[in-house]
Design a protein around this motif. Structure first.
Motif, PDB file in Angstrom:
ATOM      1  N   LEU A 135     -11.672 -14.920  25.005  1.00  0.00           N
ATOM      2  CA  LEU A 135     -12.622 -15.423  24.399  1.00  0.00           C
ATOM      3  C   LEU A 135     -13.164 -16.515  24.573  1.00  0.00           C
ATOM      4  O   LEU A 135     -14.498 -16.586  24.902  1.00  0.00           O
ATOM      5  CB  LEU A 135     -12.195 -15.686  22.828  1.00  0.00           C
ATOM      6  CG  LEU A 135     -13.166 -16.031  21.834  1.00  0.00           C
ATOM      7  CD1 LEU A 135     -14.259 -14.838  21.596  1.00  0.00           C
ATOM      8  CD2 LEU A 135     -12.434 -16.130  20.570  1.00  0.00           C
ATOM      9  N   ASN A 136     -12.410 -17.412  25.184  1.00  0.00           N
ATOM     10  CA  ASN A 136     -13.051 -18.711  25.915  1.00  0.00           C
ATOM     11  C   ASN A 136     -13.908 -18.370  27.244  1.00  0.00           C
ATOM     12  O   ASN A 136     -14.972 -19.150  27.325  1.00  0.00           O
ATOM     13  CB  ASN A 136     -12.258 -19.857  26.282  1.00  0.00           C
ATOM     14  CG  ASN A 136     -11.319 -20.522  24.866  1.00  0.00           C
ATOM     15  OD1 ASN A 136     -12.235 -20.541  23.830  1.00  0.00           O
ATOM     16  ND2 ASN A 136     -10.090 -20.832  24.980  1.00  0.00           N
ATOM     17  N   LYS A 139     -17.297 -16.706  25.696  1.00  0.00           N
ATOM     18  CA  LYS A 139     -18.066 -17.691  25.517  1.00  0.00           C
ATOM     19  C   LYS A 139     -18.666 -18.567  26.239  1.00  0.00           C
ATOM     20  O   LYS A 139     -20.106 -18.625  26.401  1.00  0.00           O
ATOM     21  CB  LYS A 139     -17.431 -18.625  24.342  1.00  0.00           C
ATOM     22  CG  LYS A 139     -16.893 -18.002  22.981  1.00  0.00           C
ATOM     23  CD  LYS A 139     -16.103 -18.665  22.068  1.00  0.00           C
ATOM     24  CE  LYS A 139     -16.553 -20.210  21.969  1.00  0.00           C
ATOM     25  NZ  LYS A 139     -15.601 -20.857  20.821  1.00  0.00           N
ATOM     26  N   SER A 140     -18.017 -19.095  27.411  1.00  0.00           N
ATOM     27  CA  SER A 140     -18.442 -20.004  28.499  1.00  0.00           C
ATOM     28  C   SER A 140     -19.614 -18.973  29.242  1.00  0.00           C
ATOM     29  O   SER A 140     -20.760 -19.834  29.419  1.00  0.00           O
ATOM     30  CB  SER A 140     -17.284 -20.379  29.221  1.00  0.00           C
ATOM     31  OG  SER A 140     -17.735 -20.953  30.423  1.00  0.00           O
ATOM     32  N   TYR A 142     -21.405 -16.678  28.389  1.00  0.00           N
ATOM     33  CA  TYR A 142     -22.380 -16.256  27.511  1.00  0.00           C
ATOM     34  C   TYR A 142     -23.483 -17.417  27.211  1.00  0.00           C
ATOM     35  O   TYR A 142     -24.745 -17.265  27.005  1.00  0.00           O
ATOM     36  CB  TYR A 142     -21.791 -15.768  25.883  1.00  0.00           C
ATOM     37  CG  TYR A 142     -23.030 -15.594  24.988  1.00  0.00           C
ATOM     38  CD1 TYR A 142     -23.861 -14.152  24.749  1.00  0.00           C
ATOM     39  CD2 TYR A 142     -23.303 -16.247  24.023  1.00  0.00           C
ATOM     40  CE1 TYR A 142     -24.808 -13.980  24.181  1.00  0.00           C
ATOM     41  CE2 TYR A 142     -24.186 -16.083  23.149  1.00  0.00           C
ATOM     42  CZ  TYR A 142     -24.888 -14.839  23.060  1.00  0.00           C
ATOM     43  OH  TYR A 142     -25.947 -14.491  22.244  1.00  0.00           O
ATOM     44  N   GLN A 143     -22.669 -18.516  26.927  1.00  0.00           N
ATOM     45  CA  GLN A 143     -23.449 -19.930  26.623  1.00  0.00           C
ATOM     46  C   GLN A 143     -24.129 -20.207  27.903  1.00  0.00           C
ATOM     47  O   GLN A 143     -25.250 -20.937  27.674  1.00  0.00           O
ATOM     48  CB  GLN A 143     -22.532 -20.868  26.081  1.00  0.00           C
ATOM     49  CG  GLN A 143     -22.123 -20.340  24.633  1.00  0.00           C
ATOM     50  CD  GLN A 143     -21.047 -21.197  24.072  1.00  0.00           C
ATOM     51  OE1 GLN A 143     -20.478 -22.211  24.711  1.00  0.00           O
ATOM     52  NE2 GLN A 143     -20.452 -20.899  22.849  1.00  0.00           N
ATOM     53  N   ALA A 159     -19.083 -11.537  30.806  1.00  0.00           N
ATOM     54  CA  ALA A 159     -18.951 -11.825  29.331  1.00  0.00           C
ATOM     55  C   ALA A 159     -18.520 -10.535  28.833  1.00  0.00           C
ATOM     56  O   ALA A 159     -17.814 -10.540  27.981  1.00  0.00           O
ATOM     57  CB  ALA A 159     -20.373 -12.294  28.519  1.00  0.00           C
ATOM     58  N   GLU A 224     -23.210 -11.165  21.036  1.00  0.00           N
ATOM     59  CA  GLU A 224     -23.216 -12.279  20.145  1.00  0.00           C
ATOM     60  C   GLU A 224     -22.288 -11.954  18.793  1.00  0.00           C
ATOM     61  O   GLU A 224     -21.689 -12.885  18.198  1.00  0.00           O
ATOM     62  CB  GLU A 224     -24.792 -12.245  19.708  1.00  0.00           C
ATOM     63  CG  GLU A 224     -25.117 -13.569  18.582  1.00  0.00           C
ATOM     64  CD  GLU A 224     -26.585 -13.579  18.723  1.00  0.00           C
ATOM     65  OE1 GLU A 224     -26.885 -14.734  18.630  1.00  0.00           O
ATOM     66  OE2 GLU A 224     -27.509 -12.975  18.899  1.00  0.00           O
ATOM     67  N   ILE A 227     -18.458 -11.984  19.689  1.00  0.00           N
ATOM     68  CA  ILE A 227     -17.974 -13.247  20.143  1.00  0.00           C
ATOM     69  C   ILE A 227     -17.784 -13.884  18.590  1.00  0.00           C
ATOM     70  O   ILE A 227     -16.537 -14.597  18.380  1.00  0.00           O
ATOM     71  CB  ILE A 227     -18.721 -14.092  20.964  1.00  0.00           C
ATOM     72  CG1 ILE A 227     -18.694 -13.504  22.332  1.00  0.00           C
ATOM     73  CG2 ILE A 227     -18.437 -15.681  20.804  1.00  0.00           C
ATOM     74  CD1 ILE A 227     -19.509 -14.320  23.306  1.00  0.00           C
ATOM     75  N   GLU A 231     -13.776 -14.802  17.275  1.00  0.00           N
ATOM     76  CA  GLU A 231     -13.587 -16.154  16.994  1.00  0.00           C
ATOM     77  C   GLU A 231     -12.916 -16.003  15.489  1.00  0.00           C
ATOM     78  O   GLU A 231     -11.896 -16.781  15.307  1.00  0.00           O
ATOM     79  CB  GLU A 231     -14.730 -17.131  16.847  1.00  0.00           C
ATOM     80  CG  GLU A 231     -15.251 -17.322  18.326  1.00  0.00           C
ATOM     81  CD  GLU A 231     -16.374 -18.207  18.220  1.00  0.00           C
ATOM     82  OE1 GLU A 231     -16.484 -19.497  18.860  1.00  0.00           O
ATOM     83  OE2 GLU A 231     -17.341 -18.081  17.516  1.00  0.00           O
TER      84      GLU A 231
END
Length: 261
Positions: A135-136, A139-140, A142-143, A159, A224, A227, A231
């Motif tokens: 998950l991290n 997110k990393s 994706y962002q 991702a 989107e 994720i 979470e």
């Protein structure tokens, strides 16, 4: 390339006076979506002679490093973990290590260590640790790479893959496959999303230069939503793993005896 890799592994054994137990490909080649210029990321597990372990300084401290890193050139990178480091990470369900065990590109395997390790997978696997890791990672990527009006479109895979791995763990409570095609087939139903992913995958495998382009709405929206959902799911997990130290100590000692007799 395989012959060069085997030669380099032999050089490592001779230079560092170790025995290599297992060597595999990791990264995009192992995941199933390499570009035509993707490098080779070789990862291995090795064991020292017994005397190396019989000292007052523990491995990983000072000069007793628990990694061997041998970058060869821009196309080939080789590094490995010492056996006790690998087993400590195995105890924590370290996802990169678990991916090594799942890699279908095996360059070298000797002795019974890996077979015995795999026999312990179901006892040791801790879903929470892998879920947090993937998950991290999702997110990393994706962002960092998938915001704005245009995005680094090939980064969708970095991702997508961890999100699909999370979904696999959520559904099966087991170690996810390393191969992206297998994850995709299992976790994404037929429809627009799967069609867009397959089109992008074909382009990447064909070596088409894909970098900054407009967002792919179906993939972007899926990431989107998933994720955020994952979470929330991860926050509900409380289960703690059983202590597997005894089994792993036994595996370590058995391997020392088998390798060095």
């Amino acid at each position: 390339m395989n012959q060069l890799i085997l030669e380099k592994l032999q050089e490592i054994e001779e230079q560092f006076q170790v025995k290599i137990l297992y060597a595999v490909e990791s990264g995009s080649r192992a995941w199933g979506f390499p570009s035509k210029d993707s490098d080779y990321d070789v990862r291995f597990i090795y064991v020292h002679r017994p005397d190396w372990y019989l000292s007052i300084d523990p491995q990983g401290i000072g000069e007793k490093r628990d990694v061997i890193e041998m970058p060869i050139n821009d196309l080939l990178d080789i590094s490995g973990w010492e056996i006790t480091k690998a087993l400590r990470l195995f105890r924590k369900s370290n996802p990169p290590l678990l991916e090594w065990l799942k890699s279908e590109i095996v360059y070298y395997e000797k002795y019974s260590f890996i077979e015995n390790m795999k026999n312990l997978e179901s006892d040791i696997f801790y879903p929470n640790a892998s879920l947090h890791h993937y998950l991290n990672m999702a997110k990393s990527n994706y962002q960092s790479h998938l915001q704005g009006t245009t995005v680094k479109i090939k980064k969708y895979f970095y991702a997508l893959r961890p999100v699909l791995a999370c979904k696999w763990i959520e559904e099966n409570q087991s170690i996810p496959p390393i191969d992206f095609d297998e994850l995709l087939e299992a976790m994404v139903p037929e429809g627009e999303l799967k069609k867009e992913i397959l089109l992008l995958l074909d382009r990447k495998k064909a070596g088409v230069e894909i970098d900054l382009e407009e967002k792919i709405s179906a993939i972007h929206d899926f990431l989107e939503v998933e994720i955020v959902r994952l979470e929330a799911y991860v926050r509900t997990l409380t289960e703690k793993p059983e202590d597997s130290t005894g089994k792993l100590n036994e595996l370590f000692r058995d391997t020392l005896e088998e390798v060095w007799e």
